[in-house]
Design an enzyme around this catalytic site. Structure first.
Site, PDB file in Angstrom:
ATOM      1  CE  LYS A  15      -2.259  -1.084   3.759  1.00 60.99           C
ATOM      2  NZ  LYS A  15      -1.882  -2.393   4.041  1.00 60.99           N
ATOM      3  NE  ARG A  90      -4.453  -1.656   9.999  1.00 63.01           N
ATOM      4  CZ  ARG A  90      -3.228  -0.924   9.508  1.00 63.01           C
ATOM      5  NH1 ARG A  90      -3.454   0.252   9.048  1.00 63.01           N
ATOM      6  NH2 ARG A  90      -2.081  -1.434   9.441  1.00 63.01           N
ATOM      7  NE  ARG A 124       7.254  -2.855   5.737  1.00 62.92           N
ATOM      8  CZ  ARG A 124       6.033  -2.814   5.851  1.00 62.92           C
ATOM      9  NH1 ARG A 124       5.252  -2.657   4.567  1.00 62.92           N
ATOM     10  NH2 ARG A 124       5.285  -2.999   6.671  1.00 62.92           N
ATOM     11  NE  ARG A 152       6.178  -0.240  10.061  1.00 63.24           N
ATOM     12  CZ  ARG A 152       4.980  -0.378   9.299  1.00 63.24           C
ATOM     13  NH1 ARG A 152       4.602   0.145   8.519  1.00 63.24           N
ATOM     14  NH2 ARG A 152       4.091  -1.006  10.107  1.00 63.24           N
ATOM     15  NE  ARG A 163       2.162  -4.991  11.151  1.00 64.74           N
ATOM     16  CZ  ARG A 163       3.164  -4.620  10.473  1.00 64.74           C
ATOM     17  NH1 ARG A 163       4.295  -5.167  10.722  1.00 64.74           N
ATOM     18  NH2 ARG A 163       3.097  -3.671   9.483  1.00 64.74           N
TER      19      ARG A 163
HETATM   20  P1  AMP Z   1       0.617   0.493   9.079  1.00 63.11           P
HETATM   21  O1  AMP Z   1       1.951   1.298   9.142  1.00 63.11           O
HETATM   22  O2  AMP Z   1      -0.681   0.818   8.369  1.00 63.11           O
HETATM   23  O3  AMP Z   1       1.292  -1.083   9.013  1.00 63.11           O
HETATM   24  O4  AMP Z   1       0.464   0.460  10.819  1.00 63.11           O
HETATM   25  C1  AMP Z   1       1.163   0.216  11.753  1.00 63.11           C
HETATM   26  C2  AMP Z   1       0.543  -0.223  13.048  1.00 63.11           C
HETATM   27  O5  AMP Z   1      -0.244   1.200  13.352  1.00 63.11           O
HETATM   28  C3  AMP Z   1      -0.633  -1.115  12.973  1.00 63.11           C
HETATM   29  O6  AMP Z   1      -0.333  -2.468  13.144  1.00 63.11           O
HETATM   30  C4  AMP Z   1      -1.763  -0.816  14.108  1.00 63.11           C
HETATM   31  O7  AMP Z   1      -1.012  -0.948  15.400  1.00 63.11           O
HETATM   32  C5  AMP Z   1      -1.733   0.771  13.918  1.00 63.11           C
HETATM   33  N1  AMP Z   1      -2.718   1.144  13.208  1.00 63.11           N
HETATM   34  C6  AMP Z   1      -2.493   2.036  12.021  1.00 63.11           C
HETATM   35  N2  AMP Z   1      -3.588   2.247  11.091  1.00 63.11           N
HETATM   36  C7  AMP Z   1      -4.442   1.728  12.123  1.00 63.11           C
HETATM   37  C8  AMP Z   1      -5.762   1.803  11.914  1.00 63.11           C
HETATM   38  N3  AMP Z   1      -6.682   2.571  11.019  1.00 63.11           N
HETATM   39  N4  AMP Z   1      -6.745   1.375  12.923  1.00 63.11           N
HETATM   40  C9  AMP Z   1      -6.194   0.681  14.033  1.00 63.11           C
HETATM   41  N5  AMP Z   1      -4.664   0.883  14.301  1.00 63.11           N
HETATM   42  C10 AMP Z   1      -3.883   1.246  13.091  1.00 63.11           C
END
Ligand code: AMP
Length: 208
Positions: A15, A90, A124, A152, A163
């Site tokens: 994404k 999400r 990554r 990360r 996740r």
């Molecule tokens: P991402 O960078 O999108 O993979 O997000 C990293 C982490 O942030 C996720 O594993 C969640 O812990 C949190 N997170 C990001 N976006 C959301 C969302 N829309 N709802 C809940 N948790 C989120």
């Protein structure tokens, strides 16, 4: 109300990589809740510190916190012509709240099977100076910047599995939710970055 696009898919679907292309094609700013949370963690705000525990465990941050962040971000002038949501919504409650504050015109779902995801995420790396995302095998960084690349903290195999669990139980049901509303465009994400990019371009052309 403005027309926004949602970029949907499991962690590691690409994404973040494909968002840049959509921003270029549409001129809509990218809103990544993951990036906003990481900025809050870095700034050491109370919200960031609370969110970090969930992020490190591979669990979703509460809907209330996420919706608050989005409401605030949508006040910015650059959101006036619609935005690209990356990693949001999400959960179904997040999608329901989003309906109240913005109009989603399409949802681009990048589909990748679970067994491809772990390798993608664990390899990554990010360049902290440019934000560019690389992969140790699929998209190696130029040698001269390799020393400064970072991983990360939630990109470990154990956290990725958590996740993915959260994705399947809480996020995946949104595909049907958006499909029932006639908004879902499915893209095969189990292909090269260029091939997925070409599919993303086709999807954008079909909705513009
Ligand atoms: P991402 O960078 O999108 O993979 O997000 C990293 C982490 O942030 C996720 O594993 C969640 O812990 C949190 N997170 C990001 N976006 C959301 C969302 N829309 N709802 C809940 N948790 C989120």
């Amino acid at each position: 109300m403005t027309e926004s696009i949602v970029l949907f898919g499991p962690p590691g679907a690409g994404k973040g990589t494909q968002a840049g292309r959509i921003v270029e094609l549409t001129g809509k700013p990218q809103i990544s809740t993951g990036d906003m949370l990481r900025a809050a963690v870095k700034a050491g705000s109370p919200m960031g510190l609370a969110a970090k525990e969930y992020m490190d465990a591979g669990l979703l941050v509460s809907d209330e916190v996420i919706i608050g962040l989005i409401e605030e971000r949508l006040q910015n002038d650059d959101a006036g012509q619609g935005v690209l949501f990356d990693g949001f919504p999400r959960t179904i409650p997040q999608a329901e709240s989003l309906e109240e504050i913005a109009t989603v015109s399409s949802v681009i779902s990048i589909e990748v099977p679970d067994d491809a995801i772990v390798d993608r995420i664990v390899g990554r790396r990010m360049d902290p100076e440019t934000g560019e995302i690389y992969h140790v095998s699929f998209k190696p960084a130029p040698t001269e910047i390799q020393d400064r690349l970072v991983q990360r903290p939630d990109d470990t195999e154990e956290t990725v599995r958590a996740r993915l669990g959260a994705y399947h139980t809480q996020t995946a049901p949104l595909a049907d939710w958006y499909s029932e509303r006639g908004l879902l465009i499915r893209i095969d994400g189990d292909a090269s970055i260029e091939q997925v990019g070409a599919s993303v371009e086709e999807a954008i052309a079909s909705i513009s």
